[in-house]
Design a protein around this motif. Structure first.
Motif, short mmCIF file in Angstrom:
data_model
loop_
_atom_site.label_atom_id
_atom_site.label_comp_id
_atom_site.label_asym_id
_atom_site.label_seq_id
_atom_site.Cartn_x
_atom_site.Cartn_y
_atom_site.Cartn_z
N SER A 1 38.00 3.22 41.84
CA SER A 1 38.79 3.34 40.61
C SER A 1 39.62 2.10 40.31
O SER A 1 39.87 1.77 39.15
N TYR B 1 34.34 14.78 46.82
CA TYR B 1 34.65 14.68 45.39
C TYR B 1 33.62 15.35 44.49
O TYR B 1 33.76 15.30 43.26
N GLN C 1 29.10 8.22 39.76
CA GLN C 1 29.61 9.19 38.79
C GLN C 1 31.14 9.21 38.82
O GLN C 1 31.78 9.35 37.77
N PHE C 2 31.72 9.10 40.03
CA PHE C 2 33.19 9.09 40.15
C PHE C 2 33.77 7.91 39.41
O PHE C 2 34.74 8.04 38.65
N ARG C 3 33.21 6.71 39.61
CA ARG C 3 33.72 5.50 38.94
C ARG C 3 33.59 5.63 37.43
O ARG C 3 34.52 5.30 36.68
N LYS D 1 30.25 12.84 48.34
CA LYS D 1 29.98 14.00 47.50
C LYS D 1 30.63 15.27 48.07
O LYS D 1 31.06 16.15 47.31
N ALA E 1 37.54 6.17 47.18
CA ALA E 1 37.85 6.56 45.80
C ALA E 1 38.80 5.55 45.16
O ALA E 1 38.65 5.20 43.98
N SER F 1 33.50 8.37 35.69
CA SER F 1 34.45 9.40 35.21
C SER F 1 35.86 8.85 35.13
O SER F 1 36.57 9.07 34.14
N ILE F 2 36.28 8.10 36.17
CA ILE F 2 37.63 7.54 36.18
C ILE F 2 37.80 6.51 35.07
O ILE F 2 38.79 6.52 34.33
#
Length: 351
Positions: free
Chosen positions: A305, A334, A340-342, A331, A301, A344-345
Motif C-alpha cells: 500500500s 487478507y 488485488q490488495f494493492r 490470502k 500489506a 483495492s487500496i
C-alpha cells in the motif's frame, strides 16, 4: 528491633533488621549506584559505588558468603523513583512476590511504592538512578517553560508522564519495563554516554551543572521512550506475569516482521521454544509460527500500500522464496491476492 542508618547524606534506611522489608528514603535530588558483581574461583567481589550531589561512598564485598548474604537480605521499598539499567550480565529482580530475570540491555523504572530487590546469581554490572519526587516535580514544571515547544513538545514524554501520574496516585503499584529493539545494536554505547554525562556533572560540578543533569535526564527519557531504540511496557504488579513475556515476544516479532526463528527467540528471552509457544497460544490461540506470520503479512500489506515495490521485491525483503506459498499466506490473512490488495487500496486512496 527496628534500626536505621544513613549513607553519607545519600539515603537513609529504616527497618534495617526487618525480615519483611526495609524502607529507604533519598536525601538528595538524584543519586547513582553502580553495582559490579564478579563470581569466579579466582576473583569474587561485589562493589557498590554510590554518588550524588552531596556525597560519594564505596562498599566492597569480597567473598562468596558475603554476596550470598546480600542476596538473602529482605526486600525494600523507597520514597523515590529508581531506574535500573542492566549494563552487562543478568540479575534476578524480585518484584513484590514474583521473580524476573533481567538481561543485559533490560531496564526497569520502578515506582516508589513497590517492594523489590535485586539478586546476583552470576557476573553482572548494574546502574541504578534514584530520582526524588521533588526532582520529578521540577522536571515537569520546567517542561512547560521550554524555548522550543514545537521540537521539545512539552507534555509528550511518556516516561515523565508516568512519573508525574504516579506522584498523583501514590498507591498505584506499577513499573515500566524496557527491552532494546533488535535493530538497536548501539544501546550500550548510547546509554553509557548519556549516563556518563550525568555522572560527570554530579562528580565534577560547575556553573550550570544542575541544568545539565536535568537536561540529560530528559534526553535519557527521550531515548528510552523512542520505539526505534526501546520497547517499553507499563506493568501493573497485580498483572499476569506471562503477559510481560508475551509482550516481549510480540515486540521481537514486530522488530523482525515475524521472521525471527524460534531458536533466536529462545536465545534472546532465555525460555524454551515450547514454553514461548505456550505463552503465545495462551493470548492469541495461535502457535508461535502462525502468530509470527501475522507480523510478516502486516509488513507485506504495508509495502503493497505504501510503496511501489514489486511483489518479487516484497517477497525477497520478507525472505519468501516460493511465490505460491507467499500468495497462500497473504490470502489467508487478507482474503485476496497481493495484486488485488494493492489495486483495492490504491482505488480507495484515489476516491
Amino acid at each position: 528491633m527496628a534500626s536505621s542508618y544513613t549513607v553519607e547524606n545519600i539515603i537513609e534506611q529504616d527497618n534495617l533488621n526487618s525480615g519483611i522489608n526495609s524502607y529507604i528514603k533519598i536525601l538528595t535530588p538524584i543519586q547513582f549506584t553502580l553495582e559490579t558483581c564478579k563470581m569466579s574461583k579466582d576473583d569474587t567481589y561485589l562493589n557498590f559505588l554510590m554518588t550524588s550531589p552531596r556525597e560519594n561512598t564505596f562498599y566492597h564485598f569480597q567473598t562468596e558468603e558475603e554476596i550470598q548474604q546480600f542476596n538473602l537480605r529482605a526486600p525494600h521499598i523507597h520514597d523515590f523513583y529508581e531506574l535500573l539499567i542492566v549494563l552487562d550480565g543478568e540479575i534476578r529482580q524480585q518484584i513484590e512476590q514474583t521473580e524476573f530475570v533481567f538481561h543485559s540491555g533490560n531496564c526497569c523504572l520502578m515506582n516508589h511504592n513497590i517492594v523489590h530487590k535485586e539478586i546476583f546469581p552470576s557476573d553482572a554490572t548494574l546502574l541504578f538512578i534514584g530520582m526524588s519526587k521533588e526532582l520529578v516535580k521540577q522536571l515537569a514544571e520546567d517542561e512547560q517553560k521550554v524555548y522550543f515547544p514545537d521540537i521539545e513538545k512539552p507534555g509528550s514524554n511518556p516516561i515523565l508522564k508516568f512519573l508525574t501520574d504516579n506522584m498523583d496516585t501514590p498507591d498505584t503499584k506499577e513499573y515500566l519495563d524496557f527491552l532494546p529493539s533488535l535493530n538497536n545494536k548501539d544501546w550500550y554505547h548510547t546509554l553509557h554516554t548519556l549516563t556518563d554525562n550525568i555522572l560527570r556533572a554530579i562528580m565534577f560540578p560547575k556553573l550550570g551543572s544542575t541544568y545539565v543533569i536535568k537536561g540529560m535526564l530528559l534526553e535519557l527519557f527521550d531515548y528510552l521512550s523512542d520505539p526505534e531504540h526501546f520497547h517499553f511496557t507499563p506493568v501493573h504488579v497485580e498483572a499476569d506475569t506471562d503477559f510481560l513475556l508475551f509482550t516481549h515476544i510480540s515486540h521481537l516479532l514486530e522488530d523482525t516482521n515475524g521472521r525471527i526463528t524460534r531458536s533466536e527467540l529462545e536465545q534472546i528471552l532465555n525460555y524454551s521454544g515450547n514454553y514461548l509457544n505456550t505463552i503465545v497460544k495462551k493470548y492469541t490461540n495461535k502457535c508461535l509460527f502462525d502468530y509470527g506470520q501475522t507480523f510478516c503479512m502486516k509488513k507485506a500489506a504495508a509495502l503493497l500500500s505504501d510503496t511501489d515495490a514489486s511483489i518479487a521485491e516484497i517477497m525477497e525483503e520478507l525472505h519468501f522464496t516460493n511465490t505460491t506459498h507467499f500468495y497462500k499466506c497473504f490470502k489467508e490473512h487478507y482474503h485476496m491476492t497481493p495484486k488485488q490488495f494493492r489495486t483495492s487500496i490504491r482505488g480507495r486512496m484515489s476516491q
